[in-house]
Motif scaffolding. Structure first.
Motif, PDB file in Angstrom:
ATOM      1  N   ASP A  63      72.689  77.545  31.914  1.00  0.00           N
ATOM      2  CA  ASP A  63      71.835  78.193  31.540  1.00  0.00           C
ATOM      3  C   ASP A  63      70.718  78.371  32.794  1.00  0.00           C
ATOM      4  O   ASP A  63      70.250  77.780  33.265  1.00  0.00           O
ATOM      5  CB  ASP A  63      71.111  77.672  30.449  1.00  0.00           C
ATOM      6  CG  ASP A  63      72.082  77.516  29.306  1.00  0.00           C
ATOM      7  OD1 ASP A  63      72.934  78.265  29.224  1.00  0.00           O
ATOM      8  OD2 ASP A  63      71.729  76.838  28.289  1.00  0.00           O
ATOM      9  N   ILE A  64      70.194  79.682  32.842  1.00  0.00           N
ATOM     10  CA  ILE A  64      68.967  80.078  33.824  1.00  0.00           C
ATOM     11  C   ILE A  64      67.737  79.351  33.121  1.00  0.00           C
ATOM     12  O   ILE A  64      67.543  79.498  31.929  1.00  0.00           O
ATOM     13  CB  ILE A  64      69.012  81.410  33.999  1.00  0.00           C
ATOM     14  CG1 ILE A  64      70.337  82.075  34.517  1.00  0.00           C
ATOM     15  CG2 ILE A  64      67.653  81.886  34.930  1.00  0.00           C
ATOM     16  CD1 ILE A  64      70.840  81.476  35.793  1.00  0.00           C
ATOM     17  N   GLU A  65      66.767  78.998  33.919  1.00  0.00           N
ATOM     18  CA  GLU A  65      65.459  78.324  33.317  1.00  0.00           C
ATOM     19  C   GLU A  65      64.885  79.652  32.625  1.00  0.00           C
ATOM     20  O   GLU A  65      64.751  80.797  32.905  1.00  0.00           O
ATOM     21  CB  GLU A  65      64.555  78.020  34.593  1.00  0.00           C
ATOM     22  CG  GLU A  65      65.202  76.718  35.135  1.00  0.00           C
ATOM     23  CD  GLU A  65      65.318  75.571  34.098  1.00  0.00           C
ATOM     24  OE1 GLU A  65      64.320  75.345  33.324  1.00  0.00           O
ATOM     25  OE2 GLU A  65      66.156  74.632  34.186  1.00  0.00           O
ATOM     26  N   ALA A  66      64.269  79.278  31.540  1.00  0.00           N
ATOM     27  CA  ALA A  66      63.334  80.323  30.707  1.00  0.00           C
ATOM     28  C   ALA A  66      62.432  81.132  31.315  1.00  0.00           C
ATOM     29  O   ALA A  66      62.310  82.206  30.922  1.00  0.00           O
ATOM     30  CB  ALA A  66      62.997  79.548  29.512  1.00  0.00           C
ATOM     31  N   GLY A  88      71.873  89.802  24.535  1.00  0.00           N
ATOM     32  CA  GLY A  88      73.327  89.070  24.494  1.00  0.00           C
ATOM     33  C   GLY A  88      73.025  87.512  24.093  1.00  0.00           C
ATOM     34  O   GLY A  88      72.231  87.225  23.531  1.00  0.00           O
ATOM     35  N   MET A  89      74.031  86.951  25.068  1.00  0.00           N
ATOM     36  CA  MET A  89      73.649  85.560  24.882  1.00  0.00           C
ATOM     37  C   MET A  89      72.235  84.913  25.345  1.00  0.00           C
ATOM     38  O   MET A  89      72.079  84.975  26.658  1.00  0.00           O
ATOM     39  CB  MET A  89      74.952  84.849  25.416  1.00  0.00           C
ATOM     40  CG  MET A  89      75.111  83.430  25.452  1.00  0.00           C
ATOM     41  SD  MET A  89      76.243  82.485  26.551  1.00  0.00           S
ATOM     42  CE  MET A  89      75.527  82.423  27.949  1.00  0.00           C
ATOM     43  N   LEU A  90      71.717  84.135  24.295  1.00  0.00           N
ATOM     44  CA  LEU A  90      70.483  83.562  24.588  1.00  0.00           C
ATOM     45  C   LEU A  90      70.604  82.066  24.790  1.00  0.00           C
ATOM     46  O   LEU A  90      69.897  81.263  25.386  1.00  0.00           O
ATOM     47  CB  LEU A  90      69.249  84.162  23.771  1.00  0.00           C
ATOM     48  CG  LEU A  90      69.257  85.526  24.075  1.00  0.00           C
ATOM     49  CD1 LEU A  90      68.091  86.227  22.860  1.00  0.00           C
ATOM     50  CD2 LEU A  90      68.916  86.113  25.310  1.00  0.00           C
ATOM     51  N   ALA A  91      71.190  81.609  23.661  1.00  0.00           N
ATOM     52  CA  ALA A  91      71.498  80.129  23.567  1.00  0.00           C
ATOM     53  C   ALA A  91      70.731  79.069  23.086  1.00  0.00           C
ATOM     54  O   ALA A  91      70.603  78.516  22.347  1.00  0.00           O
ATOM     55  CB  ALA A  91      72.312  79.638  24.977  1.00  0.00           C
ATOM     56  N   ARG A  92      69.534  79.421  23.984  1.00  0.00           N
ATOM     57  CA  ARG A  92      68.332  78.050  23.705  1.00  0.00           C
ATOM     58  C   ARG A  92      67.229  78.647  23.179  1.00  0.00           C
ATOM     59  O   ARG A  92      66.661  79.740  23.500  1.00  0.00           O
ATOM     60  CB  ARG A  92      68.092  77.339  25.013  1.00  0.00           C
ATOM     61  CG  ARG A  92      69.308  76.606  25.673  1.00  0.00           C
ATOM     62  CD  ARG A  92      68.852  75.985  26.821  1.00  0.00           C
ATOM     63  NE  ARG A  92      68.080  76.801  27.919  1.00  0.00           N
ATOM     64  CZ  ARG A  92      67.258  76.549  28.860  1.00  0.00           C
ATOM     65  NH1 ARG A  92      67.107  75.117  29.083  1.00  0.00           N
ATOM     66  NH2 ARG A  92      66.854  77.336  29.710  1.00  0.00           N
ATOM     67  N   GLY A  93      66.791  77.566  22.304  1.00  0.00           N
ATOM     68  CA  GLY A  93      65.195  78.290  21.698  1.00  0.00           C
ATOM     69  C   GLY A  93      64.502  78.307  22.708  1.00  0.00           C
ATOM     70  O   GLY A  93      63.466  79.255  22.324  1.00  0.00           O
ATOM     71  N   GLU A  94      63.989  77.742  23.844  1.00  0.00           N
ATOM     72  CA  GLU A  94      63.383  77.819  24.829  1.00  0.00           C
ATOM     73  C   GLU A  94      63.123  79.269  25.412  1.00  0.00           C
ATOM     74  O   GLU A  94      62.521  80.079  25.575  1.00  0.00           O
ATOM     75  CB  GLU A  94      63.229  76.804  25.798  1.00  0.00           C
ATOM     76  CG  GLU A  94      62.468  76.775  26.985  1.00  0.00           C
ATOM     77  CD  GLU A  94      62.351  75.814  28.290  1.00  0.00           C
ATOM     78  OE1 GLU A  94      61.834  75.820  28.797  1.00  0.00           O
ATOM     79  OE2 GLU A  94      63.591  75.074  27.885  1.00  0.00           O
TER      80      GLU A  94
END
Length: 296
Positions: A63-66, A88-94
């Motif tokens: 994952d790329i840093e927010a 599209g894909m975001l994955a993390r709440g942050e």
């Protein structure tokens, strides 16, 4: 030749995809960018994750840093501008929180100037989860209320609402439940409703249900179909279409993309954008295939 030059000097509309990278090139931001291009729209990108995948599955992900995701959104919108955007894909709440803040700053969203298509990519086609629990909650609470159009497939409907869609009636119930979460429009993608002889997608605006019917093609090569449909919808919005028109445009695009899909790798191959390409030889034998080099 002069007409061609004038066309290349004109600024095309631009659309932003906020999505993950698919190393197999079938889905994710790769699908979005080729869809944008073949729909006449310049593609801007905010990369959210890099996946290691092929037709056999997703093998790893980074994952790329927010703050880097948000920085990409701000960089391209502040300089180049966008006429529409999609996720599209975001994955993390942050990441979702950073995307929400960056989009609000850029004027992206249903209550803002730039329409926003939220494609809630929650799992890969192989069943690998692409959201953690925090991410799913953030998606519901932070992004769905910002969406001009929400575009879930049937698996994503179940994750977001807890409702299983088994027929067209339950598709309507699911669309209503999703609309209550805040998006202006809901487009439920019905490609996974395999018992239906047609491929029916359902658009709901809070008052009216509109079925978009299409043929169900006899092919297993459908990787990236959902991404392509959401991206074509985004391209239509970037070109100034109203939502119902853009949805019909997206249905036309993805139907042809599935119709012309092709095998690639050991398992499910991608839907095609090649059907939108111009022939390499034009009138009067122009082009390299006919023996004339460009500019000669």
């Amino acid at each position: 030749m002069r007409d061609t030059v004038r066309m290349t000097e004109q600024r095309p509309p631009a659309a932003l995809t906020i999505a993950g990278s698919d190393s197999g090139g079938a889905a994710g931001l790769q699908a979005d960018l080729r869809t944008f291009l073949t729909c006449g729209v310049h593609g801007l990108v905010a990369v959210t994750a890099v996946t290691v995948q092929n037709t056999l599955g997703v093998h790893a992900r980074s994952d790329i840093e927010a703050d880097i995701v948000a920085g990409q959104i701000e960089a391209v919108t502040s300089d180049m501008g966008a006429q529409a955007a999609k996720t599209g894909m975001l994955a993390r709440g942050e990441t979702i929180t950073s995307v929400r803040r960056a989009c609000e700053k850029a004027g992206i969203g249903r209550a803002a100037a730039i329409p926003f298509v939220v494609d809630p990519v929650a799992a890969s086609m192989h069943g690998h989860p692409l959201f953690d629990a925090e991410g799913l909650a953030a998606l519901r609470e932070e992004l769905l209320p910002m969406a001009t159009v929400l575009t879930p497939n049937l698996d994503e409907v179940r994750l977001l609402t807890g409702k299983a869609v088994t027929d067209r009636d339950s598709m309507r119930a699911a669309a209503a439940a999703l609309h209550a979460m805040g998006p202006e429009y809901v487009l439920v993608k019905g490609g996974h409703l395999e018992d239906d002889p047609e491929c029916v997608d359902l658009l709901y605006d809070g008052l009216t249900y509109t079925e978009l019917r299409g043929p169900r093609f006899d092919t297993r090569h459908t990787h990236g179909a959902g991404d392509a449909m959401a991206a074509a919808l985004t391209a239509g919005l970037a070109r100034g279409m109203a939502v119902p028109q853009a949805v019909r445009y997206a249905k036309w695009y993805v139907s042809n993309a599935v119709r012309h899909s092709y095998p690639m790798g050991a398992e499910v191959g991608p839907v095609s954008a090649f059907w939108r390409l111009a022939p390499e030889s034009g009138p009067e034998g122009e082009g390299p295939i006919a023996g004339r080099e460009p500019g000669h």
